[in-house]
Design an enzyme around this catalytic site. Structure first.
Site, mmCIF file in Angstrom:
data_model
loop_
_atom_site.group_PDB
_atom_site.id
_atom_site.type_symbol
_atom_site.label_atom_id
_atom_site.label_comp_id
_atom_site.label_asym_id
_atom_site.label_seq_id
_atom_site.Cartn_x
_atom_site.Cartn_y
_atom_site.Cartn_z
ATOM 1 N N HIS A 59 63.334 31.124 28.397
ATOM 2 C CA HIS A 59 62.281 31.224 29.694
ATOM 3 C C HIS A 59 62.590 29.959 30.602
ATOM 4 C CE1 HIS A 59 58.326 32.118 31.409
ATOM 5 N NE2 HIS A 59 58.198 30.730 31.781
ATOM 6 N N ARG A 96 43.839 32.062 38.656
ATOM 7 C CA ARG A 96 44.540 30.669 39.022
ATOM 8 C C ARG A 96 45.087 30.993 40.089
ATOM 9 N NH1 ARG A 96 48.604 29.640 34.386
ATOM 10 N NH2 ARG A 96 49.223 27.709 35.828
ATOM 11 N N SER A 148 50.091 28.634 29.401
ATOM 12 C CA SER A 148 50.341 30.050 29.675
ATOM 13 C C SER A 148 51.786 30.519 29.169
ATOM 14 C CB SER A 148 50.390 30.207 31.159
ATOM 15 O OG SER A 148 51.047 31.284 31.558
ATOM 16 N N ASP A 191 45.975 35.242 29.025
ATOM 17 C CA ASP A 191 46.917 34.663 29.986
ATOM 18 C C ASP A 191 47.034 35.493 31.252
ATOM 19 O OD1 ASP A 191 48.853 32.775 31.065
ATOM 20 O OD2 ASP A 191 50.099 34.669 30.927
ATOM 21 N N LYS A 231 52.614 33.093 25.621
ATOM 22 C CA LYS A 231 53.420 34.548 25.664
ATOM 23 C C LYS A 231 54.848 34.392 24.667
ATOM 24 C CE LYS A 231 53.388 34.119 30.015
ATOM 25 N NZ LYS A 231 53.134 34.078 31.425
HETATM 26 N N1 URA Z 1 55.055 30.654 34.494
HETATM 27 C C1 URA Z 1 53.900 31.246 33.556
HETATM 28 O O1 URA Z 1 54.251 32.043 32.555
HETATM 29 N N2 URA Z 1 52.767 30.784 33.668
HETATM 30 C C2 URA Z 1 52.491 29.756 34.518
HETATM 31 O O2 URA Z 1 51.329 29.182 34.479
HETATM 32 C C3 URA Z 1 53.477 29.261 35.359
HETATM 33 C C4 URA Z 1 54.622 29.842 35.313
#
Ligand code: URA
Length: 442
Positions: free
Chosen positions: A82, A168, A183, A161, A187
């Site tokens: 990621h 947000r 967050s 999320d 995931k």
């Molecule tokens: N990437 C994400 O998946 N979540 C965030 O809050 C910020 C960047």
């Protein structure tokens, strides 16, 4: 327990219990806790912070809010990667096929671009025919068959999320470290890989401009992974300059495919970062005994053409053209190109990542709000990197412009020039460009 009391406690700076956090998140998903109370809590979290136990409790609540994948490949260790996102970041398109070519199974779910920062799903959609919306069973079957799959974030994973992120986004509560960490990790943990490799960007082209903030985010994510028994490592990498030459969706796919076909010609910072990420991934999954051996294996996967062949296989399996050359030939191109030249001789001291990202966005490559349409052909190809010496009149960049922006070319050119700092010859000697890899944690 009621939402008002929980909000009040958080506003006063208390640490919430896992039960209180569960009450808010599950209540929100079930419709008992409305948007305005969650928005107030998010703002209180931004102002008061969350300790690690709260952050972990929130991560678990969001991970458990939807489907959780449990998958494995016999005899192999699976990995997920990621990036916290940046300008010109096409590392996924190089790193995932290289890892898969070395035998590391990867199910990679990616997001879309927003604001100045790009997203891998938009880039992949520039490849004609490429399907980013495979179902989870289809994606899992492809990993078993091909070794890797590149898809959009499944709505079935961590739906809490998605709901929180939407709030947000409109309440100025995105750039809050515990919220970002939970967050990302909710995931990734729901995706079920056995190892997680993070590329945490530092600089104005990413989410977190300051090193200390990015380091805290990385440490928090690594600690969440450890608490969940999923070894997690974070590479902190520079994002004050665009990564590579291209910024814009089809342009970035072109650069990534050219990199895979001809790795020695790749832009040096992009190449160094990709090699590091591949090497770290290979070491984490036990393919190599240590990171230096991983760097050698990464070089081999790239220079032998194995990573390029794997990318073509992934793309063909997901509905796109069958070879890297076919991918290059099929990428859409903007109707207008315009070369921007250096106004003076000197050394390129800075190429402002955020300014370039915002320019690319305004040229049509990105979005201001989530559902804005984008133009896959629009963007910028830089001709230079930082610390490169140029003569007056040398190419600095090419603008790839939509037909409707014909009248804005002069403005785009001015913004491009403003984003590039060139110090006159003699005033600042050129030095080596900074290493894009700042630190590795975990
Ligand atoms: N990437 C994400 O998946 N979540 C965030 O809050 C910020 C960047």
């Amino acid at each position: 327990m009621n939402a008002y009391d929980i909000l009040y406690r958080k506003r006063q700076g208390a640490c919430l219990t896992p039960e209180e956090i569960g009450f808010l998140i599950q209540g929100h998903l079930q419709g008992h806790v409305p948007d305005y109370q969650i928005a107030a809590w998010l703002m209180a979290v931004c102002l008061q912070g969350m300790d690690f136990d709260e952050t972990l409790a929130l991560t678990r609540q969001m991970r458990d809010s939807g489907q959780k994948l449990a998958w494995s490949v016999p005899g192999k260790i699976t990995l997920d990667k990621h990036s916290t996102g940046g300008v010109g970041d096409k590392t996924t398109l190089v790193v995932i096929p290289a890892l898969a070519a070395c035998g590391v199974p990867v199910l990679k779910m990616s997001g879309r671009g927003l604001g100045h920062s790009g997203g891998t799903v938009d880039k992949l959609e520039a490849i004609p025919g490429f399907r980013t919306t495979l179902s989870v069973p289809e994606a899992l079957a492809q990993v078993q068959r091909t070794g890797a799959v590149l898809i959009g974030q499944s709505a079935e994973l961590a739906p809490a999320d998605k709901k929180l992120y939407a709030l947000r986004d409109v309440t100025a509560t995105v750039d809050c470290i515990p919220l970002i960490a939970s967050s990302i990790m909710s995931k990734k943990l729901a995706s079920g890989a056995q190892r997680i490799l993070l590329d945490v960007k530092v600089g104005n082209g990413g989410f977190l401009p300051a090193y200390e903030q990015a380091e805290r985010l990385a440490q928090t994510c690594v600690a969440i992974g450890a608490a969940e028994g999923v070894a997690t490592r974070a590479v902190l990498s520079r994002m004050d300059t665009p990564l590579g030459y291209a910024v814009g969706n089809a342009l970035e796919v072109r650069e990534a495919v050219q990199f895979l076909l001809n790795p020695r010609q790749a832009e040096p910072a992009l190449r160094t970062l990709c090699l590091e990420l591949i090497a770290q991934g290979l070491e984490m999954t036990g393919v190599v005994p240590d990171v230096p051996a991983g760097r050698m294996e990464a070089e081999r996967a790239l220079t032998s053409g194995a990573a390029a062949a794997k990318f073509a296989e992934i793309v063909a399996t997901q509905g796109g053209p069958a070879t890297c050359q076919d991918i290059l030939d099929s990428l859409p191109q903007a109707p207008i190109t315009h070369m921007v030249r250096a106004p003076l001789a000197g050394t390129v001291q800075q190429i402002d990542a955020r300014a370039i990202g915002l320019l690319a966005r305004d040229m049509g490559a990105g979005r201001i709000v989530k559902d804005d349409p984008i133009d896959l052909t629009a963007g910028i190809t830089l001709s230079v990197t930082v610390q490169q010496t140029v003569r007056a009149g040398d190419p600095l960049a090419t603008l790839h412009v939509r037909a409707q922006d014909q009248d804005h070319i002069a403005e785009f050119e001015r913004r491009l020039l403003d984003a590039c700092t060139i110090e006159q010859v003699g005033s600042a000697p050129a030095s080596a460009p900074p290493d894009p890899v700042i630190a590795v944690l975990g």
